[in-house]
Motif scaffolding. Structure first.
Motif, PDB file in Angstrom:
ATOM      1  N   TYR A   1      -6.506  -0.938   8.542  1.00 53.33           N
ATOM      2  CA  TYR A   1      -5.317  -0.095   8.466  1.00 53.33           C
ATOM      3  C   TYR A   1      -5.341   0.694   7.157  1.00 53.33           C
ATOM      4  N   ALA A   2      -5.600   1.994   7.254  1.00 51.23           N
ATOM      5  CA  ALA A   2      -5.823   2.836   6.081  1.00 51.23           C
ATOM      6  C   ALA A   2      -4.670   2.817   5.067  1.00 51.23           C
ATOM      7  N   PRO A   3      -3.412   2.789   5.482  1.00 47.39           N
ATOM      8  CA  PRO A   3      -2.342   2.800   4.466  1.00 47.39           C
ATOM      9  C   PRO A   3      -2.261   1.516   3.639  1.00 47.39           C
ATOM     10  N   ILE A   4      -2.908   0.464   4.076  1.00 46.08           N
ATOM     11  CA  ILE A   4      -2.791  -0.835   3.404  1.00 46.08           C
ATOM     12  C   ILE A   4      -3.948  -0.995   2.426  1.00 46.08           C
ATOM     13  N   ASP A   5      -3.619  -1.307   1.167  1.00 50.36           N
ATOM     14  CA  ASP A   5      -4.686  -1.526   0.187  1.00 50.36           C
ATOM     15  C   ASP A   5      -4.757  -2.970  -0.309  1.00 50.36           C
TER      16      ASP A   5
ATOM     17  N   GLY B   1       0.833  -1.200   0.000  1.00 47.29           N
ATOM     18  CA  GLY B   1       0.000   0.000   0.000  1.00 47.29           C
ATOM     19  C   GLY B   1       0.863   1.242   0.000  1.00 47.29           C
ATOM     20  N   ASP B   2       0.470   2.226   0.812  1.00 46.46           N
ATOM     21  CA  ASP B   2       1.161   3.504   0.890  1.00 46.46           C
ATOM     22  C   ASP B   2       2.354   3.382   1.842  1.00 46.46           C
ATOM     23  N   LEU B   3       3.426   2.794   1.344  1.00 48.92           N
ATOM     24  CA  LEU B   3       4.572   2.465   2.190  1.00 48.92           C
ATOM     25  C   LEU B   3       5.876   3.075   1.674  1.00 48.92           C
TER      26      LEU B   3
ATOM     27  N   HIS C   1       3.273   4.649   8.588  1.00 47.60           N
ATOM     28  CA  HIS C   1       2.294   3.790   7.919  1.00 47.60           C
ATOM     29  C   HIS C   1       2.622   2.298   8.061  1.00 47.60           C
ATOM     30  N   VAL C   2       3.597   1.981   8.886  1.00 47.78           N
ATOM     31  CA  VAL C   2       4.052   0.590   9.005  1.00 47.78           C
ATOM     32  C   VAL C   2       3.352  -0.091  10.176  1.00 47.78           C
ATOM     33  N   ILE C   3       2.681  -1.193   9.878  1.00 50.48           N
ATOM     34  CA  ILE C   3       2.129  -2.054  10.924  1.00 50.48           C
ATOM     35  C   ILE C   3       3.219  -3.050  11.293  1.00 50.48           C
TER      36      ILE C   3
END
Length: 296
Positions: free
Chosen positions: A92-96, A41-43, A54-56
């Motif tokens: 988790y919003a940054p992850i698509d 995603g947005d990473l 943005h990192v889980i």
């Protein structure tokens, strides 16, 4: 010339867990899983600037796997993978996009004095596989078998192949055919919500193995196609079958030097090198597989 960040993802690999369902004090069920999660995603910021906002953490991914394993009853591994994949994208919003791979290792009950023992098992061979992709392009599921060894002692030939000055293999009209089946089959996308995963898996597995046993083989390539074709013919919920079949060679031993005749009964088993046959069988009107589907 500019240098840019290309496709990337990260995750937690091979989260091992065993789930014991205690139906009664002594009657238990066992589920043994190996789960891998990969997210994208947005990473870009973590790669380019070391900004981890943005990192889980992969430790969090592991915790989610263990937490979801508390479901009772634990669903089929395809459904378990779907729940995990949707959670990581939705929560988790940054992850698509989430990719989940699950292997389930089979255990069988040890025979007891009064039938199968209620809480003791022995590990069986092979594994059941599920792969899930959930992202902007849709949701797709594949299932399959991992390292299921099969052998038949006749009903296989190999002859008529190309020869040149390097050829030493003799043609044969009767040989042992043995392989370790690595199979993946892709479900129709419309079926990923309502599929009866266990029934579909058992039917596809049984068809693959039955076809290996019953189809007369002129080559392992021919057997591969027959196995995939049979699955798609019998299972309308599936659109594609991918097979990897290493040839586990069994070579007749020459006993003439000992004054003995080997009438096709004594074989040398070689583990390497070995031939490997790979192929895909699919419906000609099937939608293409999503590029990121976790076949492996």
């Amino acid at each position: 010339m500019a240098i840019v960040l290309g496709p990337n993802r990260y995750g937690k690999a091979e989260v091992r867990l065993v789930r014991v369902t205690r139906t009664t004090a002594t009657e238990h069920e066992l589920c043994d899983l190996n789960v891998s999660v990969s997210l994208s995603g947005d990473l870009a910021d973590t790669h380019l600037r070391g900004d981890n906002a943005h990192v889980i953490p992969t430790d969090t991914m592991r915790a989610v796997v263990y937490a979801f394993a508390q479901d009772r009853p634990l669903p089929a591994i395809e459904a378990f993978g779907l729940r995990l994949a949707r959670h990581f994208v939705d929560a988790y919003a940054p992850i698509d996009t989430a990719r989940v791979r699950v292997l389930e290792y089979p255990w069988i009950r040890i025979p007891g004095t009064h039938g199968p023992h209620p809480h003791a098992w022995t590990r069986a061979a092979g594994a059941r596989y599920a792969g899930v992709l959930h992202g902007p392009a849709g949701t797709e599921v594949c299932a399959g078998l991992e390292d299921v060894t099969v052998l038949k002692s006749t009903g296989s030939e190999f002859h008529g192949f190309m020869t040149d000055r390097y050829t030493t293999l003799a043609p044969t009209r009767d040989r042992i055919l043995a392989t370790s089946v690595h199979a993946r089959w892709r479900h129709r996308r419309l079926d990923v919500v309502s599929a009866d995963w266990d029934t579909s898996f058992r039917a596809a597995r049984d068809t693959l193995l039955r076809t290996f046993a019953e189809a007369h083989s002129l080559s392992l390539q021919q057997t591969l196609y027959a196995m995939g074709e049979a699955v798609l013919t019998e299972r309308e919920d599936l659109v594609e079958v991918r097979l990897t079949l290493p040839n586990r060679h069994h070579l007749p031993v020459d006993l003439d030097a000992f004054g003995l005749h080997n009438a096709g009964e004594v074989y040398q088993v070689t583990d390497r090198p070995y031939g490997v046959i790979e192929g895909t069988v699919l419906r000609d009107d099937a939608a293409p597989a999503l590029a990121e589907l976790p076949w492996r």
